[in-house]
Design an enzyme around this catalytic site. Structure first.
Site, PDB file in Angstrom:
ATOM      1  N   SER A 142     -53.179  18.943  -4.573  1.00  0.00           N
ATOM      2  CA  SER A 142     -53.202  20.373  -4.910  1.00  0.00           C
ATOM      3  C   SER A 142     -53.788  20.560  -6.289  1.00  0.00           C
ATOM      4  O   SER A 142     -53.616  19.715  -7.171  1.00  0.00           O
ATOM      5  CB  SER A 142     -51.790  20.957  -4.896  1.00  0.00           C
ATOM      6  N   TYR A 162     -43.256  20.686  -7.862  1.00  0.00           N
ATOM      7  CA  TYR A 162     -44.374  20.504  -6.917  1.00  0.00           C
ATOM      8  C   TYR A 162     -45.596  19.955  -7.663  1.00  0.00           C
ATOM      9  O   TYR A 162     -46.261  19.037  -7.184  1.00  0.00           O
ATOM     10  CB  TYR A 162     -44.672  21.857  -6.265  1.00  0.00           C
TER      11      TYR A 162
HETATM   12  N1  LIG Z   1     -51.778  26.549   1.503  1.00  0.00           N
HETATM   13  C1  LIG Z   1     -52.116  26.435   0.215  1.00  0.00           C
HETATM   14  O1  LIG Z   1     -52.332  27.423  -0.493  1.00  0.00           O
HETATM   15  C2  LIG Z   1     -52.247  25.068  -0.404  1.00  0.00           C
HETATM   16  C3  LIG Z   1     -52.779  24.952  -1.695  1.00  0.00           C
HETATM   17  C4  LIG Z   1     -52.873  23.692  -2.283  1.00  0.00           C
HETATM   18  C5  LIG Z   1     -52.454  22.579  -1.589  1.00  0.00           C
HETATM   19  N2  LIG Z   1     -51.943  22.714  -0.332  1.00  0.00           N
HETATM   20  C6  LIG Z   1     -51.481  21.507   0.340  1.00  0.00           C
HETATM   21  O2  LIG Z   1     -52.042  21.427   1.632  1.00  0.00           O
HETATM   22  C7  LIG Z   1     -51.114  20.835   2.524  1.00  0.00           C
HETATM   23  C8  LIG Z   1     -50.920  21.732   3.735  1.00  0.00           C
HETATM   24  O3  LIG Z   1     -50.549  23.014   3.295  1.00  0.00           O
HETATM   25  P1  LIG Z   1     -50.269  24.199   4.337  1.00  0.00           P
HETATM   26  O4  LIG Z   1     -50.189  25.452   3.541  1.00  0.00           O
HETATM   27  O5  LIG Z   1     -51.212  24.120   5.468  1.00  0.00           O
HETATM   28  O6  LIG Z   1     -48.780  23.778   4.790  1.00  0.00           O
HETATM   29  P2  LIG Z   1     -47.732  24.484   5.776  1.00  0.00           P
HETATM   30  O7  LIG Z   1     -46.460  24.627   5.032  1.00  0.00           O
HETATM   31  O8  LIG Z   1     -48.313  25.710   6.426  1.00  0.00           O
HETATM   32  O9  LIG Z   1     -47.574  23.384   6.923  1.00  0.00           O
HETATM   33  C9  LIG Z   1     -47.026  22.140   6.625  1.00  0.00           C
HETATM   34  C10 LIG Z   1     -46.732  21.399   7.917  1.00  0.00           C
HETATM   35  O10 LIG Z   1     -46.075  20.184   7.556  1.00  0.00           O
HETATM   36  C11 LIG Z   1     -44.904  20.040   8.345  1.00  0.00           C
HETATM   37  N3  LIG Z   1     -43.908  19.311   7.572  1.00  0.00           N
HETATM   38  C12 LIG Z   1     -43.272  19.731   6.440  1.00  0.00           C
HETATM   39  N4  LIG Z   1     -42.399  18.818   6.032  1.00  0.00           N
HETATM   40  C13 LIG Z   1     -42.457  17.796   6.935  1.00  0.00           C
HETATM   41  C14 LIG Z   1     -41.772  16.560   7.059  1.00  0.00           C
HETATM   42  N5  LIG Z   1     -40.834  16.207   6.180  1.00  0.00           N
HETATM   43  N6  LIG Z   1     -42.084  15.742   8.085  1.00  0.00           N
HETATM   44  C15 LIG Z   1     -43.023  16.105   8.981  1.00  0.00           C
HETATM   45  N7  LIG Z   1     -43.694  17.266   8.926  1.00  0.00           N
HETATM   46  C16 LIG Z   1     -43.403  18.100   7.912  1.00  0.00           C
HETATM   47  C17 LIG Z   1     -44.452  21.449   8.665  1.00  0.00           C
HETATM   48  O11 LIG Z   1     -43.625  21.477   9.824  1.00  0.00           O
HETATM   49  C18 LIG Z   1     -45.789  22.161   8.851  1.00  0.00           C
HETATM   50  O12 LIG Z   1     -46.257  22.085  10.172  1.00  0.00           O
HETATM   51  C19 LIG Z   1     -49.836  20.589   1.725  1.00  0.00           C
HETATM   52  O13 LIG Z   1     -49.798  19.253   1.271  1.00  0.00           O
HETATM   53  C20 LIG Z   1     -49.977  21.544   0.557  1.00  0.00           C
HETATM   54  O14 LIG Z   1     -49.288  21.088  -0.593  1.00  0.00           O
HETATM   55  C21 LIG Z   1     -51.836  23.931   0.272  1.00  0.00           C
END
Ligand SMILES: NC(=O)c1ccc[n+]([C@@H]2O[C@H](COP(=O)([O-])OP(=O)(O)OC[C@H]3O[C@@H](n4cnc5c(N)ncnc54)[C@H](O)[C@@H]3O)[C@@H](O)[C@H]2O)c1
Length: 262
Positions: A146, A157
């Protein structure tokens, strides 16, 4: 939505995508399957099986497990290797800030929960995949980090994702001679459709919503483009780094942020 299988960058490869039930992970896993990969969709949400089944004519499998435990990570890798005969590419996508609040407002157990969610699955999966990648004579790990290693209201985080960057760089140094690349993207703010699984099961209070609004303001302001990215704009560089097109890239963390460097 359904998607159709065709030959492409991942033909002949087995990929494991974690957190594949929704968001960035779902998009990455579906596209990898469309581009010919045999893809294991891993998530703790059981509807991940429905998502894997959206691929028509491709080879996908789903595995439901909690990756915040070492045993869960090991079981996911075993399942993938047994199902498709090995693993070539691991995409560590599980993570996401559970709460937005000034650091002093975090309860001690909330600090731990952020580290468990956004650091431990990547640490465990990188370890448990290694024998499988070695057995293939090499492979690739893409970590989804991130840009929030510098940003307001989510220090635990930020620390977890700083750890993900450190894993990426240090593991890449160790593994280059074993023909294993380790790379990462650092997404900036990304627009997502309403989440089937919320980040925070307890829901957000009005105060937390206002802290979240401050985060959105800071992230948009810091981006040259003054906007959030889309899920597709995050999936594309992850898949590029996972593919053989990125064969001379290792140890790098690619910001995907519209110019924001935190
Ligand atoms: N969305 C954003 O704005 C953003 C920005 C920067 C980084 N990211 C990173 O991108 C990645 C995905 O983000 P997103 O927004 O698509 O996430 P999200 O929260 O929409 O989805 C995460 C998925 O991971 C699964 N998950 C969570 N904990 C789990 C566990 N312990 N075991 C198995 N599965 C688990 C959830 O069930 C879900 O399906 C993350 O690592 C996040 O930190 C996202």
């Amino acid at each position: 939505m359904s998607t159709t299988h065709f030959e492409g960058r991942f033909t002949g490869k087995v990929l494991v995508v974690t957190g594949a039930a929704q968001g960035i992970g779902r998009s990455v896993a579906l596209r990898a399957a469309e581009e010919g990969g045999r893809v294991v969709f891993v998530d703790r949400a059981d509807f991940v099986a429905e998502v894997a089944a959206e691929v028509i004519g491709g080879q996908t499998a789903a595995f439901t497990v909690d990756l915040e435990t070492y045993e869960g990570a090991a079981a996911a890798m075993r399942f993938a290797a047994e199902t498709f005969g090995g693993i070539d590419i691991l995409i560590n996508n599980v993570g996401g800030a559970i709460r937005m609040r000034p650091y002093g407002e975090f309860e001690p157990q909330q600090i731990d929960a952020e580290i468990r969610r956004s650091l431990m699955p990547t640490l465990y999966c990188c370890h448990t995949v290694l024998p499988h990648l070695s057995q293939r004579g090499g492979g690739t790990i893409v970590n989804v980090s991130s840009n929030a290693t510098r940003g307001i209201h989510r220090v635990p985080y930020s620390a977890a994702k700083g750890g993900v960057n450190a894993i990426t760089q240090s593991l890449a140094m160790e593994l280059a001679e074993r023909n294993i690349r380790v790379v990462a993207t650092a997404p900036g703010g990304t627009e997502a459709p309403p989440r089937r699984i919320p980040r925070n099961d307890a829901g957000d209070t009005e105060t937390e919503k206002s802290w979240m609004a401050e985060v959105v303001g800071q992230v948009k302001q810091s981006s040259f483009m003054k906007r959030y990215g889309t899920i597709e704009e995050q999936a594309a560089p992850i898949l590029f780094l996972a593919s053989d097109e990125a064969s001379y890239i290792t140890g790098s963390v690619l910001p995907v942020t519209g110019g924001d460097l935190g």
